[in-house]
Design an enzyme around this catalytic site. Sequence first.
Site, PDB file in Angstrom:
ATOM      1  N   GLY A  67       5.003  -6.557   5.479  1.00 57.21           N
ATOM      2  CA  GLY A  67       4.794  -7.522   6.563  1.00 57.21           C
ATOM      3  C   GLY A  67       3.318  -7.664   6.885  1.00 57.21           C
ATOM      4  CG  ASP A  78      -0.196  -0.278   8.117  1.00 60.14           C
ATOM      5  OD1 ASP A  78      -0.980   0.591   8.540  1.00 60.14           O
ATOM      6  OD2 ASP A  78       0.992  -0.068   7.838  1.00 60.14           O
ATOM      7  CE  LYS A 116       1.038   0.958   4.459  1.00 60.81           C
ATOM      8  NZ  LYS A 116       1.826   2.119   4.887  1.00 60.81           N
TER       9      LYS A 116
END
Length: 311
Positions: free
Chosen positions: A111, A145, A17
């Site tokens: 990650g 996230d 992103k």
Amino acid sequence: MSLAAFPEAVHVRAPGKINVYLGVGGRHDDGYHALATVFQAVSLYEDVIARDADDFTVSVVGVADPDTVPVDDRNLAMRAAKMLASATGYTGGVHLELRKSVPVAGGMGGGSADAAAALVACDALWGTGLSPHRLHELAARLGADVPFALHGGTAVGTGRGDQLNPALARGRFDWVLVPSDEGLSTPEVYARLDAHRAENGALADDPPLSLDVPIPVLQALRAGDPHSLAACMFNDLEAPALLERPALDDIINEGLHAGALSGIVSGSGPTVAFLCETPESAQYVQSELMDAGRTALHVHGPVPGARIMSA
Ligand code: C5P
């Protein structure tokens, strides 16, 4: 009828992103900062292959330096698999093969994408059948996230960044990414922001714990207009990332000089994301940056979140 009710291996793909807008407010007691952000998922992916196993193991493909990705309990995908097992009472294990393309510690949520992909892959492999709502809950416990990597597209994130609302985005946006060889630590960049604010007396004593994304950002996305979006892209973590890594300023200037509409540090950096007018102009910006000796990747967004490619 086959006795094998569940697949032997499941392949899930999840995107990296860019934070098109990232406003950082005050720090809560748990150490996390209040955020108002707009995520856009882009066409740079993590592929996770989950295979049945007795215990929990991780292997990593696609990174220049294997030491940069832990394969023990520090690995977010490993933690995701174990969390899903304990939440569902699953007693077996899994081997997770992580095929990485998103820069490690690059500010692009690589990650987190691994963790989101691992949740979806193990859920399918084990037949645990969690609802999207339950998957989102587990994702939010793994990291701020991770829910967005499940969700994909373009979304507004508030709270710690984990409370998501889809944002309308028309058409496609073309980005050129310049990763750095060496990553930046997200907690260190946030700490640098706090220290910088404290030194300057700004916000440090009473930073807002509730923030909004400016309307022009949402309007530009809705209109599919890269010029308008370029004019209002912003990242509160850019200043501390530049303090940690002053050379990023040169990269931003090179991209702008090559014709990008705007350049911004992605998340906590150090990846720099350039918004370009068209696919052709992005190709040009990419080739100019590569001629200058940079690694440069042309991607586009929005793209979907974690999804099963084969099972
Ligand atoms: O949630 P995640 O593990 O990705 O966050 C990494 C670190 O980034 C946190 O430990 C915290 O230091 C910082 N962070 C923050 N506020 C947020 C998100 C992340 O301070 N909203």
